[in-house]
Scaffold this active site. Structure first.
Site, mmCIF file in Angstrom:
data_model
loop_
_atom_site.group_PDB
_atom_site.id
_atom_site.type_symbol
_atom_site.label_atom_id
_atom_site.label_comp_id
_atom_site.label_asym_id
_atom_site.label_seq_id
_atom_site.Cartn_x
_atom_site.Cartn_y
_atom_site.Cartn_z
ATOM 1 N N HIS A 201 20.557 7.611 -7.709
ATOM 2 C CA HIS A 201 19.363 8.468 -7.688
ATOM 3 C C HIS A 201 18.981 8.956 -6.294
ATOM 4 O O HIS A 201 18.049 9.725 -6.155
ATOM 5 C CB HIS A 201 18.174 7.750 -8.311
ATOM 6 C CG HIS A 201 17.614 6.677 -7.431
ATOM 7 N ND1 HIS A 201 18.166 5.439 -7.348
ATOM 8 C CD2 HIS A 201 16.589 6.682 -6.558
ATOM 9 C CE1 HIS A 201 17.500 4.717 -6.474
ATOM 10 N NE2 HIS A 201 16.535 5.437 -5.969
HETATM 11 C C1 UD1 Z 1 11.456 6.685 -5.796
HETATM 12 C C2 UD1 Z 1 11.498 6.115 -4.399
HETATM 13 C C3 UD1 Z 1 12.830 5.402 -4.161
HETATM 14 C C4 UD1 Z 1 13.090 4.390 -5.269
HETATM 15 C C5 UD1 Z 1 13.041 5.118 -6.597
HETATM 16 C C6 UD1 Z 1 13.330 4.205 -7.772
HETATM 17 C C7 UD1 Z 1 10.228 7.410 -2.745
HETATM 18 C C8 UD1 Z 1 10.341 8.273 -1.552
HETATM 19 N N1 UD1 Z 1 11.373 7.138 -3.383
HETATM 20 O O1 UD1 Z 1 12.429 7.722 -5.853
HETATM 21 O O2 UD1 Z 1 12.767 4.731 -2.927
HETATM 22 O O3 UD1 Z 1 14.367 3.812 -5.070
HETATM 23 O O4 UD1 Z 1 11.732 5.665 -6.741
HETATM 24 O O5 UD1 Z 1 13.308 4.871 -8.979
HETATM 25 O O6 UD1 Z 1 9.136 6.977 -3.090
HETATM 26 N N2 UD1 Z 1 10.539 11.159 -12.652
HETATM 27 C C9 UD1 Z 1 10.370 11.133 -14.017
HETATM 28 N N3 UD1 Z 1 9.650 10.100 -14.548
HETATM 29 C C10 UD1 Z 1 9.095 9.138 -13.789
HETATM 30 C C11 UD1 Z 1 9.268 9.195 -12.391
HETATM 31 C C12 UD1 Z 1 10.005 10.195 -11.845
HETATM 32 O O7 UD1 Z 1 10.853 11.983 -14.734
HETATM 33 O O8 UD1 Z 1 8.454 8.235 -14.350
HETATM 34 C C13 UD1 Z 1 11.353 12.248 -12.069
HETATM 35 C C14 UD1 Z 1 10.509 13.434 -11.698
HETATM 36 O O9 UD1 Z 1 11.250 14.587 -12.000
HETATM 37 C C15 UD1 Z 1 10.391 13.288 -10.197
HETATM 38 C C16 UD1 Z 1 11.698 12.626 -9.821
HETATM 39 O O10 UD1 Z 1 12.013 11.785 -10.919
HETATM 40 O O11 UD1 Z 1 10.195 14.505 -9.554
HETATM 41 C C17 UD1 Z 1 11.594 11.810 -8.562
HETATM 42 O O12 UD1 Z 1 10.566 10.832 -8.676
HETATM 43 P P1 UD1 Z 1 9.906 10.213 -7.338
HETATM 44 O O13 UD1 Z 1 9.020 9.089 -7.645
HETATM 45 O O14 UD1 Z 1 9.382 11.321 -6.523
HETATM 46 O O15 UD1 Z 1 11.143 9.652 -6.537
HETATM 47 P P2 UD1 Z 1 12.378 8.788 -7.037
HETATM 48 O O16 UD1 Z 1 13.585 9.620 -6.926
HETATM 49 O O17 UD1 Z 1 12.106 8.094 -8.350
#
Ligand code: UD1
Length: 360
Positions: A201
């Site tokens: 991811h």
């Molecule tokens: C975040 C953390 C990363 C961690 C990861 C675990 C930061 C900078 N990064 O990255 O360190 O390893 O979480 O998962 O905080 N999304 C969904 N559903 C959810 C959450 C996210 O669909 O419940 C999708 C959304 O499209 C979102 C994307 O995932 O834009 C990224 O989510 P985000 O929390 O911004 O960062 P992660 O890539 O999950």
């Protein structure tokens, strides 16, 4: 003493659970749990609360997704009035996600004491958003709980006073130790006898179409020798679709609940990942781990554990996989203080803190 825990994203639910449990035993402490809502899907959040036995959050800031600036700012904006009203004596943050750094900034400005659990880890790669979050949070924290000696050294090099640093071990391993028996009680029906468990991811791996295509091609090659099971993060699944890529014969699943993932990991022939926490869990479980990154903020998993960094090198991934299949995988040992008692050590330190806010 009022202790607040702020969490928001999947990797930190297994870190807060042991500290909540350990502090529950301490009579002088009242606890408040705040969920920022950074992760909000049932299978990225709710199911972890259920399986880890974490109480429902007292407050959910429901920030959701957004750019880094937007998500961080939104957490700060919604958290500030809650902390002003509820006046914690100590706020604990976990890991390196945007929820962690946003909370650290709010607490620093309000002069509320801040403890950082999993302090001191460094990849020395500032293109990783998590590295920025780690650097800023550690500069602002009053108490820095480190998992291993490399963390202490990094902090001292950055000028953090030695008396703020407490080496407590790896808190995430507490959850693993507690729940592994339950995870292994689940049936292995339908699972291949041998398989590679894959997670991906990191923005550097999944946000660039050529890079993601290259990784998927490597995984399809792995899949010829060893079934690939791939619980895909929502971000990764979206990118595969957006870029029009094919996962072919790979078994792509939705993100898995904690216990299900732990069972798959414990029984895997090899783990292929770009996650930080999974490198640690694989080391604890003695499962070979091939990390699709050039660096790691968890070097002890390489020096002592089962982790091998294969970076962007498809040939190295292939060569390391062949070693695993030939029974010549790297053997590792479990680092000191990764023993299931880190939450208690953190609680011991917390109850010794002066029960006052820094500011009046
Ligand atoms: C975040 C953390 C990363 C961690 C990861 C675990 C930061 C900078 N990064 O990255 O360190 O390893 O979480 O998962 O905080 N999304 C969904 N559903 C959810 C959450 C996210 O669909 O419940 C999708 C959304 O499209 C979102 C994307 O995932 O834009 C990224 O989510 P985000 O929390 O911004 O960062 P992660 O890539 O999950």
């Amino acid at each position: 003493m009022n202790v607040f825990h702020i969490v928001g994203a999947r990797p930190n639910f297994m870190k807060v659970a042991p500290v909540l449990n350990a502090l529950k035993e301490r009579k002088s402490v009242a606890q408040t749990l705040i969920h920022t809502g950074q992760h909000y899907d049932v299978n990225m959040s709710d199911v972890f609360f259920q399986q880890l036995g974490i109480p429902a959050p007292d407050v959910n800031l429901a920030v959701g997704s957004g750019s880094h600036a937007k998500q961080t700012a939104e957490i700060m904006t919604r958290l500030e009035p809650v902390l002003l009203e509820r006046k914690p004596d100590l706020v604990l943050v976990y890991g390196d996600v945007n929820s962690t750094v946003a909370t650290a900034l709010v607490c620093a400005k309000l002069e509320i004491r801040l403890g950082h659990v999993e302090a001191g880890l460094r990849s020395f790669d500032r293109s990783m958003p998590e590295e920025i979050n780690r650097l800023v949070t550690d500069q602002l924290a009053d108490l820095l709980f480190t998992p291993s000696a490399d963390g202490d050294e990094n902090l001292r090099r950055e000028g953090i006073a030695a008396e703020k640093i407490v080496r407590v071990g790896n808190v995430m391993i507490d959850s693993l130790v507690r729940l592994l028996p339950a995870a292994l009680a689940a049936s292995r029906d339908g699972l291949p006898a041998r398989y590679a468990l894959v997670t991906l991811h990191r923005p550097a791996n999944v946000d660039d179409s050529a890079r993601l295509r290259g990784i998927l091609e490597s995984l399809l090659e792995v899949n010829r020798d060893l079934a690939v099971i791939f619980p895909a993060h929502p971000r990764t699944r979206k990118r595969i679709a957006d870029f029009g890529l094919q996962a072919g014969q790979l078994r792509v699943l939705d993100p898995l609940p904690y216990l299900d993932f732990l069972a798959l990991q414990a029984r895997a022939t090899v783990v292929i990942t770009d996650s930080g926490g999974i490198q640690e869990e694989a080391t604890y479980l003695h499962v070979p781990c091939l990390t699709v990154r050039e660096n790691t903020e968890r070097p002890i998993t390489v020096t002592m554990g089962t982790n091998v960094l294969v970076g962007r090198d498809a040939a190295k991934l292939r060569a390391e996989l062949q070693k695993v299949l030939a029974g010549q995988a790297k053997k590792g040992t479990v680092p000191p203080l990764w023993d299931g008692h880190t939450g208690e050590r953190i609680a011991d330190v917390v109850v010794r803190q002066p029960p006052v806010r820094k500011a009046v």
